[in-house]
Motif scaffolding. Sequence first.
Motif, PDB file in Angstrom:
ATOM      1  N   LEU A  98       0.814  -1.220   0.000  1.00  0.00           N
ATOM      2  CA  LEU A  98       0.000   0.000   0.000  1.00  0.00           C
ATOM      3  C   LEU A  98       0.843   1.263   0.000  1.00  0.00           C
ATOM      4  N   SER A  99       2.074   1.179   0.478  1.00  0.00           N
ATOM      5  CA  SER A  99       2.935   2.362   0.505  1.00  0.00           C
ATOM      6  C   SER A  99       3.857   2.447  -0.707  1.00  0.00           C
ATOM      7  N   TYR A 100       3.853   1.410  -1.546  1.00  0.00           N
ATOM      8  CA  TYR A 100       4.748   1.375  -2.700  1.00  0.00           C
ATOM      9  C   TYR A 100       4.305   2.394  -3.750  1.00  0.00           C
ATOM     10  N   GLU A 101       5.281   3.067  -4.355  1.00  0.00           N
ATOM     11  CA  GLU A 101       5.026   4.003  -5.444  1.00  0.00           C
ATOM     12  C   GLU A 101       5.687   3.491  -6.719  1.00  0.00           C
ATOM     13  N   GLY A 102       4.920   3.461  -7.794  1.00  0.00           N
ATOM     14  CA  GLY A 102       5.458   2.994  -9.064  1.00  0.00           C
ATOM     15  C   GLY A 102       4.639   3.524 -10.219  1.00  0.00           C
ATOM     16  N   GLU A 103       5.135   3.279 -11.428  1.00  0.00           N
ATOM     17  CA  GLU A 103       4.395   3.687 -12.624  1.00  0.00           C
ATOM     18  C   GLU A 103       3.061   2.960 -12.673  1.00  0.00           C
ATOM     19  N   ALA A 104       1.990   3.721 -12.850  1.00  0.00           N
ATOM     20  CA  ALA A 104       0.642   3.149 -12.800  1.00  0.00           C
ATOM     21  C   ALA A 104      -0.099   3.395 -14.108  1.00  0.00           C
ATOM     22  N   ARG A 105      -1.048   2.510 -14.385  1.00  0.00           N
ATOM     23  CA  ARG A 105      -1.955   2.655 -15.524  1.00  0.00           C
ATOM     24  C   ARG A 105      -3.387   2.514 -15.007  1.00  0.00           C
ATOM     25  N   GLU A 106      -4.302   3.185 -15.685  1.00  0.00           N
ATOM     26  CA  GLU A 106      -5.707   3.104 -15.289  1.00  0.00           C
ATOM     27  C   GLU A 106      -6.591   2.869 -16.505  1.00  0.00           C
ATOM     28  N   MET A 107      -7.708   2.202 -16.265  1.00  0.00           N
ATOM     29  CA  MET A 107      -8.721   1.974 -17.302  1.00  0.00           C
ATOM     30  C   MET A 107     -10.092   2.168 -16.690  1.00  0.00           C
ATOM     31  N   ILE A 280     -16.831   1.622  -3.346  1.00  0.00           N
ATOM     32  CA  ILE A 280     -15.790   0.868  -2.645  1.00  0.00           C
ATOM     33  C   ILE A 280     -14.439   1.097  -3.323  1.00  0.00           C
ATOM     34  N   GLU A 281     -13.385   0.893  -2.551  1.00  0.00           N
ATOM     35  CA  GLU A 281     -12.027   0.859  -3.075  1.00  0.00           C
ATOM     36  C   GLU A 281     -11.388  -0.419  -2.557  1.00  0.00           C
ATOM     37  N   ARG A 282     -10.912  -1.242  -3.463  1.00  0.00           N
ATOM     38  CA  ARG A 282     -10.355  -2.529  -3.079  1.00  0.00           C
ATOM     39  C   ARG A 282      -8.990  -2.706  -3.735  1.00  0.00           C
ATOM     40  N   VAL A 283      -8.034  -3.199  -2.961  1.00  0.00           N
ATOM     41  CA  VAL A 283      -6.691  -3.452  -3.475  1.00  0.00           C
ATOM     42  C   VAL A 283      -6.427  -4.950  -3.391  1.00  0.00           C
ATOM     43  N   GLU A 284      -5.824  -5.489  -4.443  1.00  0.00           N
ATOM     44  CA  GLU A 284      -5.594  -6.928  -4.518  1.00  0.00           C
ATOM     45  C   GLU A 284      -4.347  -7.215  -5.350  1.00  0.00           C
ATOM     46  N   ILE A 285      -3.763  -8.358  -5.094  1.00  0.00           N
ATOM     47  CA  ILE A 285      -2.710  -8.876  -5.973  1.00  0.00           C
ATOM     48  C   ILE A 285      -3.428  -9.708  -7.030  1.00  0.00           C
ATOM     49  N   TRP A 286      -3.366  -9.253  -8.270  1.00  0.00           N
ATOM     50  CA  TRP A 286      -4.146  -9.855  -9.350  1.00  0.00           C
ATOM     51  C   TRP A 286      -3.205 -10.545 -10.326  1.00  0.00           C
ATOM     52  N   SER A 287      -3.512 -11.781 -10.659  1.00  0.00           N
ATOM     53  CA  SER A 287      -2.651 -12.567 -11.540  1.00  0.00           C
ATOM     54  C   SER A 287      -3.464 -13.158 -12.680  1.00  0.00           C
ATOM     55  N   VAL A 334      -0.791   7.225 -15.859  1.00  0.00           N
ATOM     56  CA  VAL A 334      -1.205   8.220 -14.858  1.00  0.00           C
ATOM     57  C   VAL A 334      -0.039   8.626 -13.967  1.00  0.00           C
ATOM     58  N   GLY A 335       1.182   8.260 -14.359  1.00  0.00           N
ATOM     59  CA  GLY A 335       2.345   8.667 -13.599  1.00  0.00           C
ATOM     60  C   GLY A 335       2.644   7.750 -12.436  1.00  0.00           C
ATOM     61  N   VAL A 336       3.476   8.227 -11.537  1.00  0.00           N
ATOM     62  CA  VAL A 336       3.874   7.454 -10.366  1.00  0.00           C
ATOM     63  C   VAL A 336       2.788   7.586  -9.304  1.00  0.00           C
ATOM     64  N   ARG A 337       2.285   6.468  -8.868  1.00  0.00           N
ATOM     65  CA  ARG A 337       1.199   6.443  -7.880  1.00  0.00           C
ATOM     66  C   ARG A 337       1.412   5.309  -6.882  1.00  0.00           C
ATOM     67  N   ARG A 338       0.703   5.437  -5.756  1.00  0.00           N
ATOM     68  CA  ARG A 338       0.538   4.317  -4.850  1.00  0.00           C
ATOM     69  C   ARG A 338      -0.790   3.651  -5.173  1.00  0.00           C
ATOM     70  N   PRO A 339      -0.980   2.404  -4.764  1.00  0.00           N
ATOM     71  CA  PRO A 339      -2.268   1.740  -5.038  1.00  0.00           C
ATOM     72  C   PRO A 339      -3.465   2.492  -4.454  1.00  0.00           C
ATOM     73  N   VAL A 340      -3.259   3.207  -3.357  1.00  0.00           N
ATOM     74  CA  VAL A 340      -4.387   3.844  -2.664  1.00  0.00           C
ATOM     75  C   VAL A 340      -4.495   5.332  -2.946  1.00  0.00           C
ATOM     76  N   ASP A 341      -3.678   5.895  -3.836  1.00  0.00           N
ATOM     77  CA  ASP A 341      -3.825   7.299  -4.200  1.00  0.00           C
ATOM     78  C   ASP A 341      -5.151   7.498  -4.925  1.00  0.00           C
ATOM     79  N   SER A 342      -5.694   8.701  -4.850  1.00  0.00           N
ATOM     80  CA  SER A 342      -6.979   8.986  -5.484  1.00  0.00           C
ATOM     81  C   SER A 342      -6.875   8.824  -6.985  1.00  0.00           C
TER      82      SER A 342
END
Length: 344
Positions: A98-107, A280-287, A334-342
């Motif tokens: 949850l605290s990790y920051e990395g390059e993110a994509r959104e759809m 809702i906002e849900r975070v998961e490890i998706w494979s 969407v740039g560098v984000r954390r999983p829980v950023d808005s």
Amino acid sequence: MTVLKAKSLLMLPIWFLQLGTSAKSFLDNPLLGSQRLNRWGLHRARVRAAGALCGWRRWRLSGKVRADWREAFDRDGFVAIENVIPPEEFAALRRAILSYEGEAREMRQGDAITRRLAVDPQMFHAVPELRRLLDRKDIKALFHYVAGFRIAPLHYIQTIVTHDASNEADPQETLHADAFHSSLKSWLFLNAVAADEAPFTFVPGSHRLTKARLDWEYRRSLADPTAIDRLSARGSPRVDAADLAEMQLPAPRALAVPANTLVVADTLGFHARGDSVRPIERVEIWSYGRRNPFVPWLGGDPLSLPGLAERRVGWLWALRDRFENVVGQPWRKVGVRRPVDSMD
């Protein structure tokens, strides 16, 4: 007309070769969508052949899978494993992700937004607990069994946000199969999932190719692909209660699970993201793992080798960026984000 005929003649060898691959769109390949060929049994034969080969490969992989996990999967088409990680290790893993920051994509799909961060070498370096989890022999054996191949899935950190401002329906909320053949998807939930908060929903036993399912597949293959919904015509059939009754299948089951639950499923079975009564906002490890269903061997995938496997997501994103005008690119940067950023 002459130009169209010439294009068809040029494409015909490609369309023919695709019959032996995971190609599934009745719209994009006129051989797959041919009502005449499907009346003669083309689609049904592809479904049966892919299912038989998958069953043979799973039989060869079954010895390394925990018996209780294998029995649950064979029965239902999915397995839900609570407390898959020791609680103290899970808490540390969750904090790190949850605290990790990395390059993110959104759809965006309908009123839902999905954010993904690639599980890549950079993330493994920052969150070594994640590599240890994904290298666990029992989990890898289960992934191989469900996928039907000894391959490394693609891994992401995925965030789902529902009820975003949109009047469009989320297509993931409609029961569907991903393709005509088996493939692997898994979710390790970092948050608890309530029954009324977009739970993973699956029709138990719908991964089995019974006579009723094969008969249904045959009937749907006879439909005019231009006259049905686009996602079904593209090879991901949507179903309703009448279809389930026709296939002698039970009602879908919504999985309300605590955090630290791993769900692994065969998405040949009918599944959906359940409805949510609130945002809702849900975070998961998706494979995710899928391969040509007509390949008889178990391994032999060079991109599953260590050092390559964890770089594939970045390569896939870059490839779609490069050829966006040809293949499309629904995942925007969407740039560098954390999983829980808005979400944007």
